[in-house]
Design a protein around this motif. Structure first.
Motif, PDB file in Angstrom:
ATOM      1  N   LYS A   1       0.742  -1.236  -0.033  1.00 46.54           N
ATOM      2  CA  LYS A   1       0.097   0.020   0.088  1.00 46.54           C
ATOM      3  C   LYS A   1       0.928   1.423   0.104  1.00 46.54           C
ATOM      4  O   LYS A   1       0.480   2.190  -0.655  1.00 46.54           O
TER       5      LYS A   1
ATOM      6  N   PRO B   1     -15.667   0.354   4.001  1.00 44.95           N
ATOM      7  CA  PRO B   1     -14.432   1.128   4.335  1.00 44.95           C
ATOM      8  C   PRO B   1     -14.327   2.419   5.095  1.00 44.95           C
ATOM      9  O   PRO B   1     -13.670   2.552   6.006  1.00 44.95           O
TER      10      PRO B   1
ATOM     11  N   GLU C   1      -5.725   4.029   4.906  1.00 42.79           N
ATOM     12  CA  GLU C   1      -6.567   3.818   3.943  1.00 42.79           C
ATOM     13  C   GLU C   1      -7.088   2.619   4.260  1.00 42.79           C
ATOM     14  O   GLU C   1      -6.456   1.625   5.002  1.00 42.79           O
ATOM     15  N   ASP C   2      -8.320   2.080   3.616  1.00 41.14           N
ATOM     16  CA  ASP C   2      -9.018   0.859   3.946  1.00 41.14           C
ATOM     17  C   ASP C   2      -9.825   0.462   2.399  1.00 41.14           C
ATOM     18  O   ASP C   2     -10.291   1.539   1.974  1.00 41.14           O
ATOM     19  N   THR C   3      -9.758  -0.674   2.067  1.00 41.35           N
ATOM     20  CA  THR C   3     -10.299  -0.966   0.764  1.00 41.35           C
ATOM     21  C   THR C   3     -11.224  -2.086   0.814  1.00 41.35           C
ATOM     22  O   THR C   3     -10.983  -3.151   1.851  1.00 41.35           O
TER      23      THR C   3
ATOM     24  N   THR D   1     -11.828   2.148  -2.395  1.00 40.48           N
ATOM     25  CA  THR D   1     -10.817   2.583  -1.365  1.00 40.48           C
ATOM     26  C   THR D   1     -11.210   3.841  -0.605  1.00 40.48           C
ATOM     27  O   THR D   1     -11.858   4.789  -1.421  1.00 40.48           O
TER      28      THR D   1
ATOM     29  N   THR E   1     -12.697   8.918  -1.660  1.00 35.63           N
ATOM     30  CA  THR E   1     -13.090   7.689  -1.816  1.00 35.63           C
ATOM     31  C   THR E   1     -13.021   7.378  -3.336  1.00 35.63           C
ATOM     32  O   THR E   1     -13.289   8.295  -4.263  1.00 35.63           O
TER      33      THR E   1
ATOM     34  N   GLN F   1      -9.126   1.883  -7.836  1.00 33.28           N
ATOM     35  CA  GLN F   1      -9.980   2.593  -6.768  1.00 33.28           C
ATOM     36  C   GLN F   1      -9.187   3.163  -5.978  1.00 33.28           C
ATOM     37  O   GLN F   1      -9.305   4.281  -5.531  1.00 33.28           O
ATOM     38  N   ARG F   2      -7.892   2.656  -5.697  1.00 31.78           N
ATOM     39  CA  ARG F   2      -6.831   3.407  -4.907  1.00 31.78           C
ATOM     40  C   ARG F   2      -6.273   4.591  -5.450  1.00 31.78           C
ATOM     41  O   ARG F   2      -6.156   5.523  -4.704  1.00 31.78           O
TER      42      ARG F   2
END
Length: 184
Positions: free
Chosen positions: A12, A39, A63-65, A108, A122, A167-168
Motif C-alpha cells: 500500500k 471502508p 486507507e482501507d479497501t 478505497t 473515496t 480505486q486506490r
C-alpha cells in the motif's frame, strides 16, 4: 503540509508513493479495527484512534479497501482481509462457484486527520470476480478481480497499469487535489 501514512503494508505504501509521486513516510501504529462492510466506517474510527496514539501530533492518513460482491449484498467489503487470511484469493473464487452473477466493485477510502476534522476521499472501480485466481498472489484479492473493460485481473497487470485505473488511485488523486489546494 507534511503528512504520514499509517500503515504496515509495504504494498500500500509503494502504491501511494507511486500514485502521489512523492516519498510519503509511513508510521506503523497498532490500532483496533472495527468490523464493517464499508471502508469509510473503518477509516473514520481508525484514523482518529491512530492520531490519539501519536506522542507527537502529526497530520496522518489511513486507507482501507473493500471488495464488494453484488450478489452477496456487498459482502465481504472491508472484511475481505479476513477471508484472505484464512483462505487466500482462491477462497473468494470458491465462494462464488455457484453464482453466474459475478459483478463486483472495489472501494478505497482514505481518511485524513489533523486533530480537528476527518476528511474522506473515496475511489471506486467496477469489475467481476474471475473463476480462478490469475496472476501474482502477493497483494490481497488482486488475482480475483478483473476490472470492467480489461481482460486481465489486477494481479496480471503491471503496477503502473493498475495504478492508472484502480480505486486506490482515484482516492489518492482526490487526496492529492485536496493537499495541493492547501498549498495556496
Amino acid at each position: 503540509m507534511e503528512i504520514y501514512f499509517v500503515t504496515s503494508n509495504k504494498n500500500k505504501l509503494l502504491e501511494a508513493q507511486q500514485i502521489l509521486q512523492t516519498n510519503i513516510q509511513s508510521i506503523d501504529i497498532d490500532t483496533s479495527e472495527i468490523q464493517a462492510i464499508y471502508p469509510r466506517e473503518v477509516v473514520e474510527k481508525k484514523v482518529m484512534e491512530a492520531y490519539m496514539q501519536l506522542k507527537e501530533k502529526k497530520t496522518i492518513f489511513v486507507e482501507d479497501t473493500g471488495l464488494h460482491i453484488k450478489v452477496l449484498k456487498d459482502y465481504p467489503g472491508a472484511l475481505v482481509k479476513w477471508i484472505l487470511k484464512t483462505t487466500g484469493p482462491s477462497g473468494i473464487c470458491r465462494m462464488m462457484k455457484d453464482y453466474t452473477e459475478r459483478e463486483a466493485y472495489a472501494v478505497t477510502c482514505i481518511g485524513l486527520y489533523d486533530g480537528k476534522e476527518v476528511k474522506c476521499f473515496t475511489g471506486r472501480i467496477d469489475g467481476t470476480i474471475v473463476n480462478e485466481p490469475r496472476g501474482q498472489t502477493n497483494f490481497g484479492w488482486d488475482p480475483t478481480f478483473q476490472p470492467n473493460g480489461y481482460d486481465q485481473t489486477f494481479a496480471e497487470m503491471g503496477l503502473a497499469e493498475k495504478n492508472k485505473i484502480s480505486q486506490r488511485q482515484k482516492a489518492f488523486m482526490q487526496l492529492k487535489e485536496y493537499l495541493d489546494s492547501k498549498k495556496d
